[in-house]
Design an enzyme around this catalytic site. Structure first.
Site, PDB file in Angstrom:
ATOM      1  N   ASP A  43       0.837  -1.205   0.000  1.00 17.57           N
ATOM      2  CA  ASP A  43       0.000   0.000   0.000  1.00 17.57           C
ATOM      3  C   ASP A  43       0.874   1.258   0.000  1.00 17.57           C
ATOM      4  O   ASP A  43       1.848   1.340   0.754  1.00 17.57           O
ATOM      5  CB  ASP A  43      -0.870  -0.021   1.267  1.00 17.57           C
ATOM      6  CG  ASP A  43      -1.932   1.052   1.255  1.00 17.57           C
ATOM      7  OD1 ASP A  43      -2.785   1.023   0.360  1.00 17.57           O
ATOM      8  OD2 ASP A  43      -1.909   1.923   2.154  1.00 17.57           O
TER       9      ASP A  43
ATOM     10  N   GLU B  80       1.780  -0.554  -4.995  1.00 13.63           N
ATOM     11  CA  GLU B  80       0.787   0.459  -5.316  1.00 13.63           C
ATOM     12  C   GLU B  80       1.496   1.796  -5.165  1.00 13.63           C
ATOM     13  O   GLU B  80       1.784   2.238  -4.049  1.00 13.63           O
ATOM     14  CB  GLU B  80      -0.394   0.409  -4.353  1.00 13.63           C
ATOM     15  CG  GLU B  80      -1.534   1.317  -4.782  1.00 13.63           C
ATOM     16  CD  GLU B  80      -2.062   2.258  -3.698  1.00 13.63           C
ATOM     17  OE1 GLU B  80      -1.383   2.482  -2.681  1.00 13.63           O
ATOM     18  OE2 GLU B  80      -3.150   2.786  -3.906  1.00 13.63           O
TER      19      GLU B  80
HETATM   20  C1  NOJ Z   1      -4.326   2.966  -1.003  1.00 15.34           C
HETATM   21  C2  NOJ Z   1      -5.480   2.048  -0.764  1.00 15.34           C
HETATM   22  O1  NOJ Z   1      -5.749   1.340  -1.935  1.00 15.34           O
HETATM   23  C3  NOJ Z   1      -6.620   2.928  -0.327  1.00 15.34           C
HETATM   24  O2  NOJ Z   1      -7.837   2.233  -0.297  1.00 15.34           O
HETATM   25  C4  NOJ Z   1      -6.283   3.532   1.001  1.00 15.34           C
HETATM   26  O3  NOJ Z   1      -7.287   4.454   1.370  1.00 15.34           O
HETATM   27  C5  NOJ Z   1      -4.947   4.276   0.958  1.00 15.34           C
HETATM   28  N1  NOJ Z   1      -3.943   3.567   0.239  1.00 15.34           N
HETATM   29  C6  NOJ Z   1      -4.430   4.526   2.361  1.00 15.34           C
HETATM   30  O4  NOJ Z   1      -4.031   3.316   2.939  1.00 15.34           O
END
Ligand code: NOJ
Length: 565
Positions: free
Chosen positions: A210, A276
């Site tokens: 993440d 991500e």
């Molecule tokens: C990316 C995640 O996919 C999202 O859903 C989340 O709100 C943020 N990161 C913070 O963790």
């Protein structure tokens, strides 16, 4: 299907994203759970994907859909137990499916034991140093330590209180309930190594990281420059800022790679990562997948790209060149739990950002989740989404499928305000509805909600629209023209066609403007028609799969075909 033990399995893998709260509810509490996922494993195996990524399943107060983790080594009681998670992993492996889970390393929940200890401890203590606590500015310390905005709105700083008196502030790049870890503290780095090992030792094949671009902050946490016209801090999170894409974030990624590589001799082999990181231009993104860093990274440029031949061709070229330079495969993704459903996005008057041969035209990018003016044509969107998946699965590299995209689900844009749960809704002062519309529970069977998501008398945590009675998995099963059948056919072909997956492509010359056509050896061609006029298929080419009706041997507007040539 046995598990693929090729150490490079991930370079071509198609990974299905399960958003556990919305996948399948076995215990009837309105929220999806691990037993529900286990019940649907056969469906995923039959769909033909290679792996599953499960969004956070940890104990959490659910302030941000589970991306606020209060215990990284357990399972949320609402979703199940560690034992059930083990059963899920074993069964997935028996069906030949690899399993990835989410790692949330930038922040924890404020309910994490270490944050609670930090709050109770004194300023300057070892406990506080695990997070980013600072004194406020101004005589009374009542101004935040810097001018960083939070991603969900408001300031990125929250003031603490002890004994009824205001105290230090802590940093939270996201919601106020998501305090940022201090990655300068070696205890934090060691803890995350141990968390990785905890799950690798239980048989997890890899992690989706993440916000993999955010753990490292600019030294001294400096103020952002202020826009002279608006007085607002200038924060270009996509292109890098004091808290995104800082160069020393790569030291953390290298450290994790040594942990995952240390499993090379285990039965499952070395474990893998997908990052991500919403980072553009793609050459910056490619740094995340240098050969001693992560394995793959979502190609969000392509997700943000508009539905035109020119922009799509540019983004594909830029991606393949940049990833090729570092020896990594491209990783295509049409949607996830943070973005507008692909059917809705491609049905809108504005479908995304423009890409030139040099990269994204930043002026043309309205923001992730922005809603353009004008009417959405879901029929058009669904037609394009069918063409888009044939394009995605034909491109070199790996791909991700967000749950429900295989059913052609659309964004639910009219959820009642009182049910909205995305923190964006509150933090934006009820001006931005947020991401709940792409998280509505899956329709599996029957003609009425909850469509087999859970038992009939259990309303799901977000209501499903009536129109989804046409889109259940059961209803689409066996209909050769359905969205689901198209996904199944494309994934089956991808499995047996040696031209697909990792590798390269050659653009075919002499196609009209508005048509993209590329060849992959041996003997495979993908043609996508973005223009208004039908395109006649080359003589002698055999149609393998068509997103529309190719019986007249042409590809219509917003359609795609796969050919054997
Ligand atoms: C990316 C995640 O996919 C999202 O859903 C989340 O709100 C943020 N990161 C913070 O963790």
């Amino acid at each position: 299907m046995p598990l693929d033990h090729d150490p490079d399995w991930w370079r071509s893998a198609v990974v299905y994203q399960v958003y556990p709260r919305s996948f399948a509810d076995a215990d009837g509490d309105g929220t999806g759970d691990i037993l529900g996922i286990i019940d649907r494993l056969d469906y995923l195996a039959e769909l033909g994907v290679d792996a599953i990524w499960v969004s956070p399943w940890y104990p959490s107060p659910w302030a941000d859909g589970g991306y606020d983790v209060s215990d990284y080594r357990d399972i949320a009681p609402e979703l199940g137990t560690l034992e059930q998670a083990d059963v899920f992993v074993t069964k997935a492996h028996e069906l030949g499916l690899r399993v990835l889970i989410d790692l949330v390393p930038n922040h924890s929940s404020d309910e994490h034991a270490w944050f609670q200890r930090a709050l109770a401890a004194e300023p300057g203590s070892a406990e506080r140093d695990l997070y980013l606590f600072r004194n406020g500015r101004g005589a009374d310390g009542d101004t935040p330590p810097n001018n960083w905005p939070a991603m969900f709105g408001g300031s990125a700083w929250e003031r603490t209180e002890s004994g009824g008196r205001p105290g230090q502030w802590y940093l939270h790049l996201f919601d106020v309930k998501q305090p940022d870890w201090n990655w300068e503290n070696p205890v934090v780095a060691d803890e995350f190594d141990a968390i990785l090992r905890f799950w690798f030792d239980r048989g997890i094949d890899g992690f989706r990281i993440d916000v993999a671009n955010s753990m490292a902050k600019a030294p001294g946490l400096p103020d952002l420059p202020v826009d002279p016209d608006t007085g607002e801090p200038q924060s270009h999170t996509l292109t890098g800022t004091a808290y995104m894409n800082q160069p020393h974030v790569h030291d953390i990624l290298r450290r994790w790679r040594t942990v995952s590589d240390s499993y090379a001799d285990s039965e499952l082999g070395a474990r893998i990562f997908v990052s991500e990181a919403w980072v553009t231009p793609v050459d910056e993104l490619a740094k995340y997948v240098r050969d001693d860093e992560l394995h793959t990274t979502f190609n969000f440029d392509a997700l943000m790209c508009e539905w035109t031949a020119e922009s799509q061709r540019n983004v594909i070229n830029l991606t393949l060149r940049a990833m090729g330079d570092v020896g990594a495969p491209a990783t295509w993704v049409l949607a996830n739990h943070d973005t507008t459903r692909v059917v809705t996005r491609y049905g809108r008057p504005v479908t995304g950002a423009r890409f030139t041969p040099d990269g994204m035209d930043l002026e043309s990018f309205a923001g992730i989740g922005s809603v353009p003016e004008g009417v959405t044509d879901l029929g058009l969107g669904r037609k394009r989404a069918r063409a888009a998946v044939l394009l995605e699965l034909a491109l070199p590299g790996g791909a991700y499928v967000y749950q429900g995209d295989e059913l052609g689900l659309d964004e639910v844009e009219d959820l009642p305000e009182e049910l909205l749960q995305d923190p964006t809704w509150e933090r934006s002062g009820h001006t931005v509805r947020g991401r709940d519309g792409c998280r509505v529970p899956m329709p599996w069977t029957g003609s009425e909600a909850p469509y087999g998501f859970g038992p009939p008398a259990s309303p799901p945590w977000l209501p499903q629209p009536d129109r989804w009675s046409e889109l259940t998995a059961e209803g689409q099963d066996g209909d050769p023209r359905s969205h689901l059948s198209l996904y199944r056919a494309a994934l089956a072909e991808r499995r047996c066609n040696p031209a697909l997956g990792d590798g390269g492509l050659i653009w075919d010359a002499e196609v009209p403007t508005g048509v993209l056509s590329f060849t992959r050896e041996p003997g495979f061609r993908c043609v996508v028609n973005f223009g208004p006029d039908a395109y006649q298929l080359p003589v002698g080419a055999e149609v393998l799969i068509a997103s529309g009706d190719a019986s007249s041997r042409s590809v219509g507007a917003d359609e795609a075909v796969w050919l054997r040539i």
